[in-house]
Design a protein around this motif. Structure first.
Motif, PDB file in Angstrom:
ATOM      1  N   LEU A  40       0.842  -1.208   0.000  1.00 12.21           N
ATOM      2  CA  LEU A  40       0.000   0.000   0.000  1.00 12.21           C
ATOM      3  C   LEU A  40       0.870   1.248   0.000  1.00 12.21           C
ATOM      4  CD1 LEU A  40      -2.708   1.536   0.311  1.00 12.21           C
ATOM      5  CD2 LEU A  40      -2.383   1.347   2.803  1.00 12.21           C
ATOM      6  N   GLU A  41       1.921   1.237   0.807  1.00 18.18           N
ATOM      7  CA  GLU A  41       2.790   2.418   0.909  1.00 18.18           C
ATOM      8  C   GLU A  41       3.484   2.703  -0.423  1.00 18.18           C
ATOM      9  OE1 GLU A  41       5.198   1.406   4.312  1.00 18.18           O
ATOM     10  OE2 GLU A  41       3.403   1.366   5.607  1.00 18.18           O
ATOM     11  N   HIS A  42       3.893   1.643  -1.100  1.00 12.64           N
ATOM     12  CA  HIS A  42       4.543   1.782  -2.405  1.00 12.64           C
ATOM     13  C   HIS A  42       3.555   2.350  -3.438  1.00 12.64           C
ATOM     14  CE1 HIS A  42       7.201   0.806  -5.751  1.00 12.64           C
ATOM     15  NE2 HIS A  42       6.191   0.181  -6.337  1.00 12.64           N
ATOM     16  N   ASP A  43       2.330   1.824  -3.410  1.00 15.78           N
ATOM     17  CA  ASP A  43       1.327   2.283  -4.381  1.00 15.78           C
ATOM     18  C   ASP A  43       0.982   3.748  -4.143  1.00 15.78           C
ATOM     19  OD1 ASP A  43      -0.440   1.617  -6.583  1.00 15.78           O
ATOM     20  OD2 ASP A  43      -2.085   1.871  -5.160  1.00 15.78           O
ATOM     21  N   HIS A  44       0.825   4.108  -2.859  1.00 13.56           N
ATOM     22  CA  HIS A  44       0.525   5.505  -2.538  1.00 13.56           C
ATOM     23  C   HIS A  44       1.671   6.419  -2.974  1.00 13.56           C
ATOM     24  CE1 HIS A  44       0.904   9.041   0.105  1.00 13.56           C
ATOM     25  NE2 HIS A  44      -0.400   9.153  -0.114  1.00 13.56           N
ATOM     26  N   ALA A  45       2.918   5.974  -2.746  1.00 16.75           N
ATOM     27  CA  ALA A  45       4.077   6.800  -3.114  1.00 16.75           C
ATOM     28  C   ALA A  45       4.131   7.032  -4.627  1.00 16.75           C
ATOM     29  CB  ALA A  45       5.365   6.130  -2.625  1.00 16.75           C
ATOM     30  N   ARG A  46       3.736   6.004  -5.387  1.00 16.45           N
ATOM     31  CA  ARG A  46       3.724   6.162  -6.857  1.00 16.45           C
ATOM     32  C   ARG A  46       2.680   7.181  -7.284  1.00 16.45           C
ATOM     33  NH1 ARG A  46       2.838   2.950 -10.940  1.00 16.45           N
ATOM     34  NH2 ARG A  46       1.289   1.707  -9.839  1.00 16.45           N
TER      35      ARG A  46
ATOM     36  N   GLY B   6       3.821  10.742  -5.053  1.00 20.52           N
ATOM     37  CA  GLY B   6       5.192  11.260  -5.156  1.00 20.52           C
ATOM     38  C   GLY B   6       5.816  11.521  -3.801  1.00 20.52           C
ATOM     39  N   VAL B   7       5.170  11.054  -2.728  1.00 17.96           N
ATOM     40  CA  VAL B   7       5.721  11.217  -1.382  1.00 17.96           C
ATOM     41  C   VAL B   7       5.423   9.949  -0.600  1.00 17.96           C
ATOM     42  CG1 VAL B   7       3.614  12.495  -0.757  1.00 17.96           C
ATOM     43  CG2 VAL B   7       5.587  12.583   0.757  1.00 17.96           C
ATOM     44  N   ARG B   8       6.411   9.518   0.195  1.00 15.59           N
ATOM     45  CA  ARG B   8       6.258   8.242   0.896  1.00 15.59           C
ATOM     46  C   ARG B   8       5.612   8.450   2.263  1.00 15.59           C
ATOM     47  NH1 ARG B   8       7.492   3.406  -0.842  1.00 15.59           N
ATOM     48  NH2 ARG B   8       7.331   1.815   0.763  1.00 15.59           N
ATOM     49  N   ARG B   9       4.566   7.690   2.538  1.00 17.94           N
ATOM     50  CA  ARG B   9       3.892   7.770   3.830  1.00 17.94           C
ATOM     51  C   ARG B   9       3.690   6.362   4.378  1.00 17.94           C
ATOM     52  NH1 ARG B   9       0.020  12.141   2.032  1.00 17.94           N
ATOM     53  NH2 ARG B   9       0.865  14.030   2.960  1.00 17.94           N
ATOM     54  N   SER B  10       3.592   6.262   5.713  1.00 20.84           N
ATOM     55  CA  SER B  10       3.280   4.981   6.346  1.00 20.84           C
ATOM     56  C   SER B  10       1.784   4.700   6.162  1.00 20.84           C
ATOM     57  CB  SER B  10       3.616   5.021   7.835  1.00 20.84           C
ATOM     58  OG  SER B  10       2.711   5.874   8.496  1.00 20.84           O
TER      59      SER B  10
END
Ligand SMILES: [Zn+2]
Length: 299
Positions: free
Chosen positions: A190-196, A199-203
């Motif tokens: 989920l974190e990887h998909d959200h970051a894509r 453009g920002v990494r979140r827990s």
């Protein structure tokens, strides 16, 4: 009484149950990262519970892997110090009694089938959505393991009904394949998909908070997660047609996950009605240790 031990990668828990009640509260220690120390720790937990209660118990152990039927050695464990070791035989010698060992996801399914959210349902598929993705099958309150001892291990099947976008950027998995369900539905997935998207990494908890605040990328990431879970579970339903699916692991705490997933199932399941219940687990993170205890049925 039934003693259950959940031998996790970082913590080891123990509990003592009798029929339908807890007779000795849960104990928790850090898991030693060494084989002999692990045997000592388990023996110490059993001795502690037995001296606290004044009773002798049966012992069931949940492990992040399995004890292979043919060789009686541990395989598929992410706690690498257990791999290739005769864990069950060594514990039987150490504890001077027969010991049952099962995969931790199977223990979760068994616990929820016996006296948790899946109680009263004939076939229960227990889903672990955490750092990894796994599962277990309980039929009439017994674990269905299979000859390869991998029944329910859906996390390393490919994500069904991939979109063009998913197919174009399919993630690789530590198992050597690509597009595994685990790479989408684990916490890191989920974190990887959200970051894509953002453009920002979140827990994961930060993504949940951002979605609650109406942030578009976080909302979209959670919707995609629900849809991917529905696709993964639809494939399970088409194959096994369980009466109930019980969600567990840290990601099962995503808001509204059972209802949102249930609502999406009819898009994918090969049936005009979907009667399968998708449920939140009843025992939280003590399901593993309870299921280990229930490897020896009460009575
Ligand atoms: Zn994989």
């Amino acid at each position: 009484m039934q003693i259950g031990i959940d031998l996790g990668g970082t913590k080891t828990e123990a509990i003592a149950l009798a029929t339908d009640r807890v007779v000795a509260a849960r104990r928790r220690i850090a898991t030693p990262r060494d084989y002999t120390a692990t045997l000592d720790a388990i023996a110490g937990l059993v001795a502690g519970l037995e001296s606290e209660t004044g009773c002798t118990g049966t012992v069931g152990i949940g492990i992040p892997g399995v004890v292979t039927h043919a060789t009686r050695l541990v395989k598929n464990a992410n706690s690498t110090w257990l791999i290739g070791r005769p864990l069950q035989a060594d514990l039987e010698t150490r504890l001077d009694r027969p010991v049952r060992v099962a995969n931790d996801a199977n223990c979760f399914a068994l616990s929820e089938a016996i006296d948790g959210a899946g109680r009263g349902f004939e076939t229960v598929f227990g889903v672990i959505l955490g750092t990894g993705v796994g599962g277990g099958i309980a039929i009439r309150q017994h674990i269905h393991e299979g000859p390869n001892q991998i029944a329910g291990e859906w996390g390393h099947n490919p994500l069904p009904w991939m979109t063009d976008e998913e197919r174009a950027s399919v993630p690789t998995c530590y198992c050597g394949k690509s597009g595994c369900i685990e790479t989408f539905l684990s916490g890191p997935g989920l974190e990887h998909d959200h970051a894509r998207l953002a453009g920002v990494r979140r827990s994961s908890p930060e993504i949940v908070r951002a979605a609650a605040a109406g942030e578009a990328h976080a909302v979209q990431a959670l919707r995609r997660y629900q849809d991917r879970l529905a696709r993964g579970l639809a494939a399970i339903i088409n194959l096994l047609d369980p009466d109930a699916i019980v969600l567990g692991g840290g990601m099962s705490n995503l808001p509204d996950l059972p209802a949102a997933t249930s609502a999406l199932l009819p898009r994918y399941v090969f049936s005009d009605t979907v009667l399968t219940q998708v449920l939140t687990n009843a025992h939280g993170d003590s399901s593993g240790v309870r299921g280990a205890a229930w490897l020896w049925p009460p009575g």
